[in-house]
Design an enzyme around this catalytic site. Structure first.
Site, PDB file in Angstrom:
ATOM      1  N   ASP A 288      -8.200  19.101 -14.043  1.00  0.00           N
ATOM      2  CA  ASP A 288      -8.291  17.688 -14.418  1.00  0.00           C
ATOM      3  C   ASP A 288      -7.964  17.601 -15.972  1.00  0.00           C
ATOM      4  O   ASP A 288      -8.724  18.290 -16.946  1.00  0.00           O
ATOM      5  CB  ASP A 288      -9.741  17.579 -14.169  1.00  0.00           C
TER       6      ASP A 288
ATOM      7  N   TYR B 296     -16.406  17.601 -14.274  1.00  0.00           N
ATOM      8  CA  TYR B 296     -17.152  16.263 -14.300  1.00  0.00           C
ATOM      9  C   TYR B 296     -18.172  16.293 -13.192  1.00  0.00           C
ATOM     10  O   TYR B 296     -17.911  16.646 -12.066  1.00  0.00           O
ATOM     11  CB  TYR B 296     -15.971  15.330 -14.197  1.00  0.00           C
TER      12      TYR B 296
ATOM     13  N   ARG C  65       0.721  -1.189  -0.175  1.00  0.00           N
ATOM     14  CA  ARG C  65      -0.042  -0.078  -0.170  1.00  0.00           C
ATOM     15  C   ARG C  65       0.915   1.283   0.111  1.00  0.00           C
ATOM     16  O   ARG C  65       0.810   2.485  -0.700  1.00  0.00           O
ATOM     17  CB  ARG C  65      -1.033  -0.022   1.101  1.00  0.00           C
TER      18      ARG C  65
ATOM     19  N   LYS D 167      -9.650   6.578 -18.728  1.00  0.00           N
ATOM     20  CA  LYS D 167      -9.888   7.188 -20.385  1.00  0.00           C
ATOM     21  C   LYS D 167      -8.775   6.918 -21.144  1.00  0.00           C
ATOM     22  O   LYS D 167      -8.523   5.984 -21.443  1.00  0.00           O
ATOM     23  CB  LYS D 167     -10.408   8.824 -20.246  1.00  0.00           C
TER      24      LYS D 167
END
Ligand code: PLP
Length: 379
Positions: free
Chosen positions: A171, A99, A47, A196
């Site tokens: 973004d 978004y 992690r 994307k």
């Protein structure tokens, strides 16, 4: 090194020090035996840090012209994790057309932790500056916007942010680092839905953040490790593989887009097209300064909702689906699918009407796509 060379050779070393392999391995380990008592080592628990994720992070940082990259389990995980560096009482200025998921975390989750947000039309720099308050900490933008491809002047926003000692967060999902690199324009944090263009095949959910400043990198690393919304080793490896063809894919999708637009503009059933480099886009000149192409997402309107419905129902190649940036061409109806959190009047006022269709162009043959759109429009 130029972009394509970096994408292919930017991470070239072995994940496993005993292997001759030059980088195409996945390391799934969650724990790494401690070699020496009392001596900290790079990989201990995955992690915190893991070899394949590190490779993905190195490469996305290089492609965005940044120093530090961070891999997350989704675009929303990247955005949410980054925002945990702020405190109750902090205020943020957001673009109106950001978004929907970003709007939702600010409006329905972070508001409960005392964050304040103002949503403004960031294509108007005067409105951005007017929204800045004494407790403002950052300006968050997307350019071009979704679904109307309005352009925000990134350099202009950075100047306002610097004047008021704020961070600029961009973004950059729609453009990908192939076409636009906000850190080069002075932005502080770049975010991606790697789902994307970076993933590019509609088969991975992932996210990324990239910065240049070491202090910011420390804060994002802390959030990443503490919250644990990480991209997995396998997805990191797939993303590394995808990034080798990122430029080719974005360029081909953009080439297809220009051909489809040229066809649609002459079609009698099409009312208007929306694209950053169209002559009637008021941000065209700014877009051409800050990005090297219009990208592969555009929108258009038809004469009636019934026509939009029959268009979606008649397509044979393009798929009626949300998302973008993959090899398949996807068409969506923003009014009923992606902008559902806004009231109808507000959507219409913004131009997100029932006759608006958004297209995320893929890598199919352009003539096949044109023929598909033609038959669907004429049904
Ligand atoms: C898809 C998308 C996101 C969210 O990314 P996920 O990977 O779905 O969490 C954020 N911003 C933009 C612009 C997007 O298109």
């Amino acid at each position: 090194m130029k972009f394509e060379t970096k994408a292919i050779h930017g991470v070239r070393h072995t994940n496993n020090p005993t292997s001759e392999n030059w980088g195409s391995t996945v390391n799934f380990a969650t724990t790494f035996p401690i070699k020496e008592f009392g001596v900290e080592q790079e990989f201990e628990y995955s992690r915190v840090s893991s070899p394949t994720r590190k490779d993905f992070e190195t490469l996305i940082a290089k492609l965005e012209s940044g120093k530090y990259g961070f891999g997350f389990s989704s675009g929303m995980a990247a955005t949410s994790s980054v925002f945990t560096m702020f405190k109750a009482g902090d205020h943020f200025v957001f673009g109106l057309d950001i978004y929907g998921g970003t709007y939702r975390i600010m409006h329905d989750i972070f508001n409960q932790f005392g964050f304040e947000s103002t949503f403004v039309d960031t294509t108007d720099l005067a409105k951005v500056e007017a929204a800045v308050k004494p407790n403002t900490k950052a300006i968050f933008i997307e350019s071009p916007s979704n679904p109307l491809l309005d352009v925000t002047d990134i350099v202009g926003v950075v100047a306002i942010a610097k004047k008021h000692n704020l961070l600029t967060i961009v973004d950059n999902t729609f453009m990908s680092p192939v076409l636009q690199r906000p850190l080069e324009l002075g932005a502080d944090i770049v975010l991606h839905s790697a789902t994307k263009y970076i993933g590019g095949h509609n088969d991975i959910i992932a996210g990324a953040a990239v910065v240049n400043d070491e202090g910011l990198a420390e804060k994002i690393r802390f959030a990443q490790v503490a919250l644990g919304a990480l991209v997995s080793p396998f997805d990191s490896w797939l993303l590394l593989r995808s990034m080798k063809t990122l430029k080719l894919r974005v360029e081909k999708a953009q080439e297809n887009t220009l051909k489809l637009l040229a066809f649609l503009k002459t079609h009698p059933e099409v009312v208007k097209v929306y694209y950053p480099t169209e002559n009637d886009n008021k941000g065209k000149a700014i877009h051409e300064k800050q990005a090297s192409g219009g990208g592969a997402v555009f929108s258009f309107t038809v004469k009636s909702e019934a026509k939009a419905k029959s268009f979606f129902e008649s397509l044979k190649i393009a798929l009626f689906a949300v998302s973008l940036g993959g090899v398949e061409t996807l068409v969506t109806h923003p009014s009923t699918l992606t902008h559902t959190e806004f009231p109808e009047e507000e959507k219409v006022a913004r131009g997100v009407t029932r006759t608006l269709i958004r297209v995320a162009v893929g890598l199919e043959d352009a003539d096949d796509l044109i023929a598909d759109f033609k038959q669907a429009l004429e049904k």
